[in-house]
Design an enzyme around this catalytic site. Sequence first.
Site: not given
Ligand SMILES: Cc1cc2nc3c(=O)[nH]c(=O)nc-3n(C[C@H](O)[C@H](O)[C@H](O)COP(=O)(O)OP(=O)(O)OC[C@H]3O[C@@H](n4cnc5c(N)ncnc54)[C@H](O)[C@@H]3O)c2cc1C
Length: 399
Positions: A142, A253, A278, A375
């Site tokens: 992610g 972004r 209201r 993003e």
């Molecule tokens: C509805 C939806 C639509 C989406 N659409 C797309 C799309 O079109 N294309 C695509 O490619 N992706 C898409 N995504 C994926 C989205 O971009 C990721 O969910 C996002 O980048 C976060 O990755 P993760 O969920 O794996 O969280 P993780 O990376 O596992 O993070 C988990 C937590 O740890 C924190 N964290 C991670 N690393 C660090 C660090 N180095 N320092 C501090 N904190 C950290 C994060 O901020 C978060 O709070 C989508 C997601 C959703 C839910």
Amino acid sequence: MSDTMTDTVIPFGYELDEEHLMLRDSIRDFARNVVAPGAMERDLKGEFPRDVVKQLGEMGYQGICVPEEYGGAAMDPLASSIVVEELSWADASVGVINSVQNSLVIDPIMKYGSPEQKQRWLPKMASGEWLNCFSLSEANSGSDAGSMTCVARPDGDHWVINGTKLWVTNGAEANVVLLFVRTENTDRRNASCFLVEKTTPGLTVGKHEEKLGIRGSSTTELVFENCRVPAANLVGERGQGLKIALTGIGGGRLGIAAQAIGIAQAALDKATDYALQRRQFGKAIAEFQAIQWKIADMATRIEAARALLYRGCEAKKTKDEAGLMRYGAMCKVFASETASFCANQCIQVLAGIGYCKEEIAERLLRDAKITEIYEGTSEMQRLTIAETLVKDPGRVGNV
Ligand SMILES: Cc1cc2nc3c(=O)[nH]c(=O)nc-3n(C[C@H](O)[C@H](O)[C@H](O)COP(=O)(O)OP(=O)(O)OC[C@H]3O[C@@H](n4cnc5c(N)ncnc54)[C@H](O)[C@@H]3O)c2cc1C
């Protein structure tokens, strides 16, 4: 759109010039009269807004910044943000569908695509004939995009792709995927970018996600099983994948900030209208200072978020990459937290009825949350901002 629009310098702050005002009025009219009426039903049913997206294509909004030679509207990043904000005021799902089309997919192709690729793909995207999606994330990749495991290996004049991608916005409906996969097993960051048509054998749509918000947009897995993609579909150079993905996300972004501001503005408008109507204790609740302060705080944050967004748009327009990185991250984190704040305050102003599905307030809160996640999460935006400051602290406010 005339050439003068792209030449106009928007000063810090956000006095819109005549052309941007005309654009805003026109998309606002469409958003309020065509997009908003079905938003609640689409949210309840989790239904993709096919008709709306088709009309957006016909009006030129699915290729906003594409040059006229490729059939686009040749507008600037500010115009693109105005469109996403107005659409998101009416339905944040429509806002993100439009943002993915333009910022995440078309922008990288305009920057890294060969002349032949642009000629082949951009007219179809700009006309709305093709809906795009952007596929970077995976189950275990992610925030750390370099850890992806989906892989492409060369085979003659093709690449063979295997692996599963996750959370792809527009995944089910899109005609094409801008895909990021590893092309060297030895280096975890060495990825490449391909444009893959959805009809390519070996590519299937997997699981559909059931989501908290933006339920009108589809979010799916994409599964690649020995999917053969022509070498001519490699975008940029082999190994440039993560750089290209960052181009998309850098502009994306701004799109998500615009989406968040649209949600926040809808929350402010709803809360203000309701507070004026209201009545409790013999007067409109808008007369209570506790309610006035909520409205004041919402409006102040929205104005600040919009100013940051327009600053980011200016950086993108002038190709100021350092400025885009910093202000893009700043406006994204600030606008997304503003959206959640405003939606939450909106429910508080409406109180009981705000918590129920017959009002838009609860949808706004559910829709707002995702802007803090996709993003780049808020944590990652703060890392980016801090990184630019630590690398070059003298440039604060003067990028
Ligand atoms: C509805 C939806 C639509 C989406 N659409 C797309 C799309 O079109 N294309 C695509 O490619 N992706 C898409 N995504 C994926 C989205 O971009 C990721 O969910 C996002 O980048 C976060 O990755 P993760 O969920 O794996 O969280 P993780 O990376 O596992 O993070 C988990 C937590 O740890 C924190 N964290 C991670 N690393 C660090 C660090 N180095 N320092 C501090 N904190 C950290 C994060 O901020 C978060 O709070 C989508 C997601 C959703 C839910």
